[in-house]
Design a protein around this motif. Sequence first.
Motif, PDB file in Angstrom:
ATOM      1  N   ALA A 116     -70.463 -44.469  34.353  1.00  0.00           N
ATOM      2  CA  ALA A 116     -71.246 -44.534  33.115  1.00  0.00           C
ATOM      3  C   ALA A 116     -71.092 -43.228  32.336  1.00  0.00           C
ATOM      4  CB  ALA A 116     -72.712 -44.793  33.442  1.00  0.00           C
ATOM      5  N   ARG A 117     -71.056 -42.088  33.018  1.00  0.00           N
ATOM      6  CA  ARG A 117     -70.859 -40.814  32.317  1.00  0.00           C
ATOM      7  C   ARG A 117     -69.457 -40.744  31.699  1.00  0.00           C
ATOM      8  NH1 ARG A 117     -73.748 -38.386  36.669  1.00  0.00           N
ATOM      9  NH2 ARG A 117     -71.772 -37.789  37.660  1.00  0.00           N
ATOM     10  N   SER A 118     -68.478 -41.227  32.473  1.00  0.00           N
ATOM     11  CA  SER A 118     -67.094 -41.244  31.942  1.00  0.00           C
ATOM     12  C   SER A 118     -67.003 -42.134  30.710  1.00  0.00           C
ATOM     13  CB  SER A 118     -66.122 -41.738  33.004  1.00  0.00           C
ATOM     14  OG  SER A 118     -66.136 -40.878  34.121  1.00  0.00           O
ATOM     15  N   ALA A 119     -67.704 -43.294  30.792  1.00  0.00           N
ATOM     16  CA  ALA A 119     -67.698 -44.219  29.660  1.00  0.00           C
ATOM     17  C   ALA A 119     -68.361 -43.577  28.450  1.00  0.00           C
ATOM     18  CB  ALA A 119     -68.428 -45.509  30.041  1.00  0.00           C
ATOM     19  N   ARG A 120     -69.393 -42.789  28.701  1.00  0.00           N
ATOM     20  CA  ARG A 120     -70.084 -42.117  27.590  1.00  0.00           C
ATOM     21  C   ARG A 120     -69.134 -41.127  26.898  1.00  0.00           C
ATOM     22  NH1 ARG A 120     -75.166 -41.375  25.884  1.00  0.00           N
ATOM     23  NH2 ARG A 120     -75.715 -39.373  24.893  1.00  0.00           N
ATOM     24  N   ILE A 121     -68.378 -40.411  27.711  1.00  0.00           N
ATOM     25  CA  ILE A 121     -67.412 -39.444  27.144  1.00  0.00           C
ATOM     26  C   ILE A 121     -66.371 -40.187  26.318  1.00  0.00           C
ATOM     27  CG2 ILE A 121     -65.593 -37.797  27.727  1.00  0.00           C
ATOM     28  CD1 ILE A 121     -67.292 -37.095  30.219  1.00  0.00           C
ATOM     29  N   GLU A 122     -65.880 -41.302  26.887  1.00  0.00           N
ATOM     30  CA  GLU A 122     -64.865 -42.078  26.187  1.00  0.00           C
ATOM     31  C   GLU A 122     -65.418 -42.698  24.919  1.00  0.00           C
ATOM     32  OE1 GLU A 122     -61.133 -43.287  25.475  1.00  0.00           O
ATOM     33  OE2 GLU A 122     -61.750 -42.045  27.160  1.00  0.00           O
ATOM     34  N   ALA A 123     -66.688 -43.159  24.989  1.00  0.00           N
ATOM     35  CA  ALA A 123     -67.302 -43.788  23.815  1.00  0.00           C
ATOM     36  C   ALA A 123     -67.457 -42.787  22.675  1.00  0.00           C
ATOM     37  CB  ALA A 123     -68.672 -44.365  24.187  1.00  0.00           C
ATOM     38  N   ALA A 124     -67.677 -41.537  23.019  1.00  0.00           N
ATOM     39  CA  ALA A 124     -67.872 -40.513  21.996  1.00  0.00           C
ATOM     40  C   ALA A 124     -66.594 -40.281  21.186  1.00  0.00           C
ATOM     41  CB  ALA A 124     -68.317 -39.207  22.645  1.00  0.00           C
ATOM     42  N   SER A 125     -65.437 -40.608  21.806  1.00  0.00           N
ATOM     43  CA  SER A 125     -64.161 -40.367  21.113  1.00  0.00           C
ATOM     44  C   SER A 125     -63.743 -41.557  20.261  1.00  0.00           C
ATOM     45  CB  SER A 125     -63.066 -40.061  22.137  1.00  0.00           C
ATOM     46  OG  SER A 125     -62.850 -41.181  22.974  1.00  0.00           O
ATOM     47  N   LEU A 126     -64.465 -42.689  20.407  1.00  0.00           N
ATOM     48  CA  LEU A 126     -64.093 -43.890  19.660  1.00  0.00           C
ATOM     49  C   LEU A 126     -64.611 -43.814  18.233  1.00  0.00           C
ATOM     50  CD1 LEU A 126     -64.803 -46.683  22.324  1.00  0.00           C
ATOM     51  CD2 LEU A 126     -62.563 -45.826  21.598  1.00  0.00           C
ATOM     52  N   GLU A 127     -63.826 -44.400  17.336  1.00  0.00           N
ATOM     53  CA  GLU A 127     -64.266 -44.512  15.961  1.00  0.00           C
ATOM     54  C   GLU A 127     -64.694 -45.951  15.730  1.00  0.00           C
ATOM     55  OE1 GLU A 127     -61.151 -43.321  13.440  1.00  0.00           O
ATOM     56  OE2 GLU A 127     -61.107 -41.254  14.155  1.00  0.00           O
ATOM     57  N   GLY A 128     -65.679 -46.096  14.981  1.00  0.00           N
ATOM     58  CA  GLY A 128     -66.158 -47.456  14.722  1.00  0.00           C
ATOM     59  C   GLY A 128     -67.182 -47.874  15.745  1.00  0.00           C
ATOM     60  N   ASP A 129     -68.412 -47.989  15.325  1.00  0.00           N
ATOM     61  CA  ASP A 129     -69.534 -48.405  16.180  1.00  0.00           C
ATOM     62  C   ASP A 129     -69.660 -47.512  17.414  1.00  0.00           C
ATOM     63  OD1 ASP A 129     -71.791 -49.766  16.770  1.00  0.00           O
ATOM     64  OD2 ASP A 129     -70.767 -51.534  17.608  1.00  0.00           O
ATOM     65  N   ARG A 130     -69.434 -46.219  17.172  1.00  0.00           N
ATOM     66  CA  ARG A 130     -69.547 -45.274  18.286  1.00  0.00           C
ATOM     67  C   ARG A 130     -70.937 -45.324  18.917  1.00  0.00           C
ATOM     68  NH1 ARG A 130     -68.394 -39.365  16.504  1.00  0.00           N
ATOM     69  NH2 ARG A 130     -66.346 -40.302  16.231  1.00  0.00           N
ATOM     70  N   GLU A 131     -71.968 -45.455  18.033  1.00  0.00           N
ATOM     71  CA  GLU A 131     -73.340 -45.456  18.553  1.00  0.00           C
ATOM     72  C   GLU A 131     -73.597 -46.647  19.463  1.00  0.00           C
ATOM     73  OE1 GLU A 131     -75.474 -43.041  18.289  1.00  0.00           O
ATOM     74  OE2 GLU A 131     -73.962 -41.925  17.135  1.00  0.00           O
ATOM     75  N   GLY A 132     -72.984 -47.762  19.155  1.00  0.00           N
ATOM     76  CA  GLY A 132     -73.167 -48.955  19.990  1.00  0.00           C
ATOM     77  C   GLY A 132     -72.583 -48.745  21.375  1.00  0.00           C
ATOM     78  N   PHE A 133     -71.361 -48.143  21.400  1.00  0.00           N
ATOM     79  CA  PHE A 133     -70.745 -47.880  22.705  1.00  0.00           C
ATOM     80  C   PHE A 133     -71.561 -46.867  23.504  1.00  0.00           C
ATOM     81  CE2 PHE A 133     -66.873 -49.588  20.646  1.00  0.00           C
ATOM     82  CZ  PHE A 133     -66.546 -50.534  21.592  1.00  0.00           C
ATOM     83  N   LEU A 134     -72.098 -45.877  22.778  1.00  0.00           N
ATOM     84  CA  LEU A 134     -72.918 -44.881  23.470  1.00  0.00           C
ATOM     85  C   LEU A 134     -74.188 -45.527  24.051  1.00  0.00           C
ATOM     86  CD1 LEU A 134     -72.623 -41.809  21.053  1.00  0.00           C
ATOM     87  CD2 LEU A 134     -71.696 -42.021  23.379  1.00  0.00           C
ATOM     88  N   ALA A 135     -74.766 -46.452  23.290  1.00  0.00           N
ATOM     89  CA  ALA A 135     -75.981 -47.141  23.766  1.00  0.00           C
ATOM     90  C   ALA A 135     -75.661 -47.959  25.022  1.00  0.00           C
ATOM     91  CB  ALA A 135     -76.547 -48.039  22.666  1.00  0.00           C
ATOM     92  N   PHE A 136     -74.469 -48.630  25.032  1.00  0.00           N
ATOM     93  CA  PHE A 136     -74.058 -49.402  26.220  1.00  0.00           C
ATOM     94  C   PHE A 136     -73.996 -48.512  27.460  1.00  0.00           C
ATOM     95  CE2 PHE A 136     -71.915 -52.777  23.466  1.00  0.00           C
ATOM     96  CZ  PHE A 136     -72.801 -53.749  23.844  1.00  0.00           C
ATOM     97  N   THR A 137     -73.270 -47.396  27.276  1.00  0.00           N
ATOM     98  CA  THR A 137     -73.062 -46.526  28.438  1.00  0.00           C
ATOM     99  C   THR A 137     -74.357 -45.873  28.899  1.00  0.00           C
ATOM    100  OG1 THR A 137     -72.471 -44.701  26.952  1.00  0.00           O
ATOM    101  CG2 THR A 137     -70.661 -46.037  27.810  1.00  0.00           C
ATOM    102  N   GLN A 138     -75.241 -45.557  27.924  1.00  0.00           N
ATOM    103  CA  GLN A 138     -76.516 -44.949  28.304  1.00  0.00           C
ATOM    104  C   GLN A 138     -77.383 -45.928  29.105  1.00  0.00           C
ATOM    105  OE1 GLN A 138     -77.417 -41.704  27.715  1.00  0.00           O
ATOM    106  NE2 GLN A 138     -79.146 -42.187  29.075  1.00  0.00           N
ATOM    107  N   GLU A 139     -77.348 -47.178  28.658  1.00  0.00           N
ATOM    108  CA  GLU A 139     -78.131 -48.212  29.354  1.00  0.00           C
ATOM    109  C   GLU A 139     -77.614 -48.393  30.778  1.00  0.00           C
ATOM    110  OE1 GLU A 139     -79.636 -52.824  28.716  1.00  0.00           O
ATOM    111  OE2 GLU A 139     -78.232 -51.915  27.294  1.00  0.00           O
ATOM    112  N   ALA A 140     -76.256 -48.410  30.914  1.00  0.00           N
ATOM    113  CA  ALA A 140     -75.672 -48.567  32.257  1.00  0.00           C
ATOM    114  C   ALA A 140     -76.027 -47.364  33.121  1.00  0.00           C
ATOM    115  CB  ALA A 140     -74.159 -48.722  32.157  1.00  0.00           C
ATOM    116  N   TYR A 141     -75.990 -46.179  32.520  1.00  0.00           N
ATOM    117  CA  TYR A 141     -76.315 -44.966  33.272  1.00  0.00           C
ATOM    118  C   TYR A 141     -77.780 -44.987  33.737  1.00  0.00           C
ATOM    119  CZ  TYR A 141     -76.968 -40.029  34.325  1.00  0.00           C
ATOM    120  OH  TYR A 141     -77.275 -38.843  34.944  1.00  0.00           O
ATOM    121  N   ASP A 142     -78.676 -45.376  32.792  1.00  0.00           N
ATOM    122  CA  ASP A 142     -80.098 -45.407  33.132  1.00  0.00           C
ATOM    123  C   ASP A 142     -80.383 -46.413  34.256  1.00  0.00           C
ATOM    124  OD1 ASP A 142     -80.579 -43.503  31.232  1.00  0.00           O
ATOM    125  OD2 ASP A 142     -81.240 -44.922  29.671  1.00  0.00           O
ATOM    126  N   LEU A 143     -79.720 -47.574  34.161  1.00  0.00           N
ATOM    127  CA  LEU A 143     -79.907 -48.578  35.220  1.00  0.00           C
ATOM    128  C   LEU A 143     -79.415 -48.031  36.563  1.00  0.00           C
ATOM    129  CD1 LEU A 143     -78.833 -51.894  33.419  1.00  0.00           C
ATOM    130  CD2 LEU A 143     -81.095 -51.359  34.361  1.00  0.00           C
TER     131      LEU A 143
END
Length: 573
Positions: A116-143
Amino acid sequence: MTAPSAGNLTDAIAAVEAVSSRIEDVFARVGHELGRGHIIFKELNLGLASLSGELSGAEIEGAATALQEIAARLSELAQALPAESALLAMIGKSTTEASALLKSLFKHIQMITIIARSARIEAASLEGDREGFLAFTQEAYDLGKAVQGSIEGCARDQQRLSEAVATASGRQKEFESRYGDQLVAESAELGAAYSGLRDQRSKSSHLADLASGSTRKIAEAVGSAIISLQAGDSMRQRLEHVCHGLRLSSGPEPSLVPGTTASEDGAHAIRRLQATQLRDAQREFGGDIDQIIRALSAILHDAGSVVGHGRSLFGGENGSSSSFLTRIKQTLAQASTLIATCENGGHAVDEALAVVEETLAKFRQAIAGLAEASVDITLIGMNAGLKASHLGSRGSAFVVIANELKATADQVSAGAGRLRPVLDGIERSANELKELRVQGDPTQLANLEPQILQALREVEAGNERLGKLMSRLVDEGAEFEGLMNSAQGLMSSLGESSATLPAVAARLETVSAGAHRPQPQDEVLLDDLFARYTMERERDVHREFLQSLGLSSTAAARRAEVIEAADDGIELF
């Protein structure tokens, strides 16, 4: 008559009178002791009946029931120990297996948070709906972190469970090795005591019958002995007649009216007659004494048999008032102590069961949460992966990470599936152990305590009464035995005294040896002797003696005529 003859005659009379006097004394004492002995044995019989009745009472029946129930309970405890140890071992084994599965799950969950942390790092580098990807990874991390916390809690609980089970198992094995055989032995002892108590009740009924039968036999024997004692009076009279005859042979007693004097030949004949009477009387009396001694021996044997049976049956020995109930009391006390020990020994098992129950509930809750989180994490990974795939090459790395997140979540779900049957096995073993512990539950065992105390009180009360009765039985039995032995000794001594009479008869015959046939004027004296007789045996001896001399007694002939006249053959209707 010469002086030596007079001396011999005086000695003979003195010897006969000494035996006669001893007969009167001995028979009076023996008669008294027989009467007293008869009364004592009747009292003994009542005592034995009371002893028998004690074993038929409700108190002893209650004690017997308690013995049986307590024996069964101890047997159940003894049988449960190996089963409890085996179940604890199974729980311990399953707990170890659960620990290994939890460690594996913990690693997978740690991997989820890392991914989940790796996904968060990768999501931060994406363009387009970056916040959505960050929310996904944060939710997975929290779970992942939430599940990780739950599993860490399970691991701590599992450690506490392992320690509790190990402690309980160790104490259980120690208790089993120390007290297992004792439980079996104590149960067998109580079972034997119960059987013994029932057997005692059966034997007590037999003892009552035996005592009753022996009492009848002894009463008959005492009656027979008392009748035989009448021989003493007969013997005494015969000896008095002998002394009278001997004095008559020495000349008439001083009197204002001179009596008939025997000739020398008549005096010798009278002495020989008295010698014959002495021999015959002693022979018959010796038989009577032997019969009395045999009767006394039979009485003593029967009484000793009954008293001995009572002593062996009720435990009284050598004047002791103890009984078999004392042993039962001791056994009950030991059983009470052992049950208390079992209660204390089972606390560790009960504590382990409580920890198992508490831990299993937490594990079930954690697994349920783990299953939900795994589904959510899987869905999050799938959704994130699909969305990233639309980004083309720019989202390919995120897609890989999302797939790994899903794969790891699947492994967590599979691990949880493998843990569930292990927990089910622990629960089954714990439930079986709990059912066994119902038998050894302190509350259940404590319910036996009032029953044991009541049985002890009943045994105590019965034992006290039995002790008093046994003391009485022993004391009166000893008195009875002493009386009968004394009577035997008196009769034996009397028999030895009477055995001297044939020697007196022999001396009389020696003094009168060589005499001629009595003169006709001596018939009056002989008839006077015959008239004094009170027993037919004396008359028979008198007639036979006269016949040996070629004489006949006028008095004897007249008596025979009287007897024949009395039986004239006339029948009255």
